[in-house]
Design an enzyme around this catalytic site. Sequence first.
Site, PDB file in Angstrom:
ATOM      1  N   VAL A  83       0.740  -1.044   0.097  1.00  0.00           N
ATOM      2  CA  VAL A  83      -0.004  -0.024   0.186  1.00  0.00           C
ATOM      3  C   VAL A  83       0.985   1.093  -0.189  1.00  0.00           C
ATOM      4  O   VAL A  83       1.557   1.546   0.886  1.00  0.00           O
ATOM      5  CB  VAL A  83      -0.942   0.197   1.117  1.00  0.00           C
ATOM      6  CG1 VAL A  83      -1.674   1.503   1.201  1.00  0.00           C
ATOM      7  CG2 VAL A  83      -1.873  -1.070   1.377  1.00  0.00           C
ATOM      8  N   PRO A  84       0.899   1.950  -1.346  1.00  0.00           N
ATOM      9  CA  PRO A  84       2.274   2.852  -1.343  1.00  0.00           C
ATOM     10  C   PRO A  84       1.776   4.195  -0.794  1.00  0.00           C
ATOM     11  O   PRO A  84       1.598   5.177  -1.600  1.00  0.00           O
ATOM     12  CB  PRO A  84       2.268   2.816  -2.938  1.00  0.00           C
ATOM     13  CG  PRO A  84       0.978   2.753  -3.296  1.00  0.00           C
ATOM     14  CD  PRO A  84       0.495   1.552  -2.372  1.00  0.00           C
ATOM     15  N   CYS A  85       1.845   4.202   0.448  1.00  0.00           N
ATOM     16  CA  CYS A  85       1.396   5.663   1.115  1.00  0.00           C
ATOM     17  C   CYS A  85       2.572   6.765   0.803  1.00  0.00           C
ATOM     18  O   CYS A  85       1.962   7.830   0.831  1.00  0.00           O
ATOM     19  CB  CYS A  85       1.177   5.452   2.758  1.00  0.00           C
ATOM     20  SG  CYS A  85       2.665   4.784   3.634  1.00  0.00           S
ATOM     21  N   HIS A  86       3.551   6.331   0.360  1.00  0.00           N
ATOM     22  CA  HIS A  86       4.730   7.458   0.103  1.00  0.00           C
ATOM     23  C   HIS A  86       4.075   8.359  -1.398  1.00  0.00           C
ATOM     24  O   HIS A  86       4.476   8.951  -1.606  1.00  0.00           O
ATOM     25  CB  HIS A  86       5.992   6.914  -0.304  1.00  0.00           C
ATOM     26  CG  HIS A  86       5.913   6.012  -1.466  1.00  0.00           C
ATOM     27  ND1 HIS A  86       5.515   4.416  -1.232  1.00  0.00           N
ATOM     28  CD2 HIS A  86       6.335   5.971  -2.828  1.00  0.00           C
ATOM     29  CE1 HIS A  86       5.823   3.950  -2.547  1.00  0.00           C
ATOM     30  NE2 HIS A  86       6.163   4.839  -3.458  1.00  0.00           N
TER      31      HIS A  86
END
Length: 147
Positions: A83-86
């Site tokens: 889950v690419p929160c960046h």
Amino acid sequence: RSMKSAKTSTLFLSPLIVAAFQQTTPSMGISRAVTPFEANVYQLCKQIPTGMVTTYGEIARALNTSPRAVGQAMKRNPFAPEVPCHRVVAASRELGGFFGESGAESDQVQRKLRLLQAEGVQFEEGRKVTKVSQRSVFSFAGGDGAD
């Protein structure tokens, strides 16, 4: 509250996210299950293409909530990098926080910058503040992603 009454009821929850309801997050120093709200935030976050970013406000609009609530969910994301929160930035297109840290010089925000650069996100040149180029902003509604 029933998920049926929420605006997000049409979102598909992947097996990874569904499994999160039974998991805890010991790496965050606490032991708790992921909430349905967090699961929906993470599902939207997974839709952001590599090389693009979206804003906390864009996710908030899609879920009929506040950008601050989205930021808190991102801060507790136990599934990075799946889950690419960046790939979520501030409305100003500045980087915002990362893993609970803020400030352009913090180690985590610098890590976020390196991740985005490695994925091909474009940045505006010649600025004192690191700002993502509008060309790299993704919108769930198909718009320009501007807040």
